[in-house]
Design a protein around this motif. Structure first.
Motif, short mmCIF file in Angstrom:
data_model
loop_
_atom_site.label_atom_id
_atom_site.label_comp_id
_atom_site.label_asym_id
_atom_site.label_seq_id
_atom_site.Cartn_x
_atom_site.Cartn_y
_atom_site.Cartn_z
N VAL A 142 0.86 -1.18 0.00
CA VAL A 142 0.00 0.00 0.00
C VAL A 142 0.90 1.24 0.00
N LEU A 143 0.61 2.15 -0.92
CA LEU A 143 1.40 3.37 -1.02
C LEU A 143 0.82 4.44 -0.10
N ILE A 144 1.64 4.90 0.84
CA ILE A 144 1.16 5.91 1.79
C ILE A 144 2.15 7.09 1.83
N ALA A 163 5.89 2.59 -0.04
CA ALA A 163 5.02 1.41 -0.10
C ALA A 163 5.28 0.56 1.15
N VAL A 164 4.23 0.24 1.87
CA VAL A 164 4.36 -0.63 3.04
C VAL A 164 3.56 -1.91 2.79
N HIS A 180 -2.73 5.68 -1.22
CA HIS A 180 -2.73 6.27 -2.56
C HIS A 180 -2.79 5.23 -3.65
N ALA A 181 -2.32 4.04 -3.35
CA ALA A 181 -2.40 2.95 -4.33
C ALA A 181 -2.27 1.63 -3.60
N ALA A 253 -12.72 -1.31 4.56
CA ALA A 253 -12.68 -1.45 3.11
C ALA A 253 -12.74 -0.10 2.41
N ASP A 254 -13.44 0.88 3.02
CA ASP A 254 -13.56 2.17 2.36
C ASP A 254 -12.21 2.83 2.12
N LYS A 255 -11.25 2.56 3.02
CA LYS A 255 -9.92 3.16 2.89
C LYS A 255 -9.22 2.74 1.61
N VAL A 256 -9.28 1.46 1.31
CA VAL A 256 -8.58 0.99 0.11
C VAL A 256 -9.42 1.17 -1.15
N LEU A 257 -10.75 1.31 -0.99
CA LEU A 257 -11.59 1.58 -2.16
C LEU A 257 -11.22 2.93 -2.75
#
Lengths: 330, 330
Positions: A142-144, A163-164, A180-181, A253-257
């Protein structure tokens, strides 16, 4: 006997499967499990989603928590911390450690994850055939923003994003920062595990449980050949919305959506899967006004209660999904 | 400050070291630990002798048992058994597992055993420098009659003898069957670990605690260069008999002594080491009549109480050994 293929993530997928088994105990169920959230901790191979399915269906799950083992103790973790060895943010219990020790030992001996999973399931007898999506290594990153990390790997003015590992984002940071991705690293060269494509080809119906559409079902669909196999199977593909009333039923789930540009609504998730993949979609009764938008996208849609409050409520959801599949077929 | 090098096995060596530390708290003690009893269990690297020394001097040992951790639990082992994964005859507790997990993870990352041991000791602060005899893999095997094995690897009429890992002989079979030979597999090509030869060269005295002369001290001496380094150091080398009254103080040393053709007496063990290696030897007061035989073999010998009943009694033994060393030096 009906052959059902289910693409499952962790808690949501596992609980849905328990309802499905209760609804159609004689069905031949193959679960294609997400392995994108697998992580190496303390030199051990940990497969959170596969284990959650295995423990839930095998009667070993910590019910309230939804993951990990019941009656768990944490002596090993406490000792590792005494050695200064972390991470401490991942809650591996002693019973759980044994699973990872057996898995790692078998994999070191050369067995693929699919064979190891089968061996572990010979103890748990989950009542389904549990297959990892792939035997190859896939790791969801996950890109933060680096500024959101409070450790030594801080923003040095050069890289503002980092990316973590998904588990670091999900468990350590509790998805409290912007994603972000979401990148399933390694997925592009992964092959479906032995049995996966055959199970899909022979299925009578394919179900997407109310699992995370990005980091669970989405990762499984990112394995080359998976999406095509489902489309080519020519059987009803029915999903259940993990979003109820514009919020995830559980989890974050909303966070990664938002990272993939999808609104956190039942209708938007259906449209994200798309009519090329999905034939039917269940939304919760509170989202009944969104059925038309889903139907307009070429996906048959019904509004039914979607809260997995207990096994019977979940079994009813599974029956509704299978009924919608029959409707699609007819 | 006196520089003391001790060649140590497990329980006997560790308890002696505790007495030595009590007798000369300011001494600079380097322990060369036996690694011939190391074993891979469940894919993890287990070093029983090194850990017994580390836990004993670090305050983590199970006192009555002499090995393993105090306040130990066995959840991981129980779970491994539920998976059908053994061996069940080796008692790895949860706290102990953490040590092996850290060690295995570090070794997988490329660190040699000596570096890993130093890292583990940074937690335990044993008050001595603990060095493995070698960073190379050495495994002590014991040749037994296949008829003495009750498992599937039975005598098929072809091979009447079989080499088993020392731990299988010692722990599983409890040394209850005849040992025809003891072979430190890999020793012939092993190199002393970094620091070992320097510690010996700089030592003021070298001590052999009442450890097993075959599978503990003998294995350390089997590493090429070790015996020569001790002889070349030109300092007193003093040992304490592990045999009291023609029986081992603890353990089953007599079983493996017969495998190398040595009688289980205090005098015979001294003669086995030989005057080329040993300058002084302590026997128990009950074996006072054997001092002459040892002296006749060219080894200075004294009879003193050798039962390590508590730390003070053991400290007295250590003082006697150091006094004998001074006598040799003078």
């Amino acid at each position: 006997m009906e052959r059902i293929v289910v693409l499952a993530g962790g808690i949501g997928g596992a609980r849905f499967l328990r309802g499905l088994k209760s609804a159609v105990p004689d069905a031949d169920v193959t679960v294609i499990g997400n392995t994108g959230d697998d992580i190496h901790l303390f030199g051990l191979k940990v497969c959170p989603d596969l284990d959650t399915v295995m423990y839930t269906l095998g009667g070993g799950i910590h019910e309230e928590q939804g993951w990990g083992r019941a009656d768990e103790t944490f002596v090993v973790k406490e000792e590792l911390a005494a050695y200064g060895v972390g991470p401490e943010w991942f809650g591996l219990g002693d019973r759980d450690f044994a699973t990872h020790i057996v898995r790692t030992q078998m994999m070191s001996a050369g067995y693929p994850l699919s064979a190891v999973t089968e061996a572990l399931c010979s103890r748990w007898q989950p009542g389904v055939r549990l297959l990892p999506m792939t035997d190859d290594r896939v790791e969801t990153h996950v890109l933060i923003d680096t500024a959101d990390l409070d450790d030594s790997a801080q923003d040095d003015g050069k890289d503002s994003r980092k990316a973590v590992h998904f588990q670091e984002y999900w468990v350590r940071l509790r998805a409290s920062v912007d994603a972000h991705a979401v990148v399933p690293v390694g997925a592009e060269s992964a092959k479906p595990a032995p049995g996966v494509l055959d199970a899909i080809a022979e299925a009578d119906v394919v179900l997407f449980p109310p699992s995370n559409p990005v980091v669970s079902v989405g990762t499984i669909l990112a394995v080359p050949g998976m999406r095509e196999a489902i489309a080519d199977a020519g059987v009803p593909v029915v999903g259940l919305s993990p979003i109820v009333g514009d919020a995830p039923v559980s989890g974050m789930a909303d966070k990664v959506l938002s990272a993939v540009g999808v609104e956190a609504t039942a209708a938007a998730v259906a449209q994200h899967y798309g009519s090329g993949l999905l034939d039917g979609w269940l939304v919760d009764t509170v989202d009944a006004d969104s059925t038309q938008a889903v139907e307009d996208a070429g996906i048959r849609c019904r509004a039914v209660p979607l809260m997995m409050t207990d096994t019977e409520a979940t079994a009813t959801m599974a029956r509704e999904a299978l009924a919608l599949a029959e409707e699609v077929r007819a």
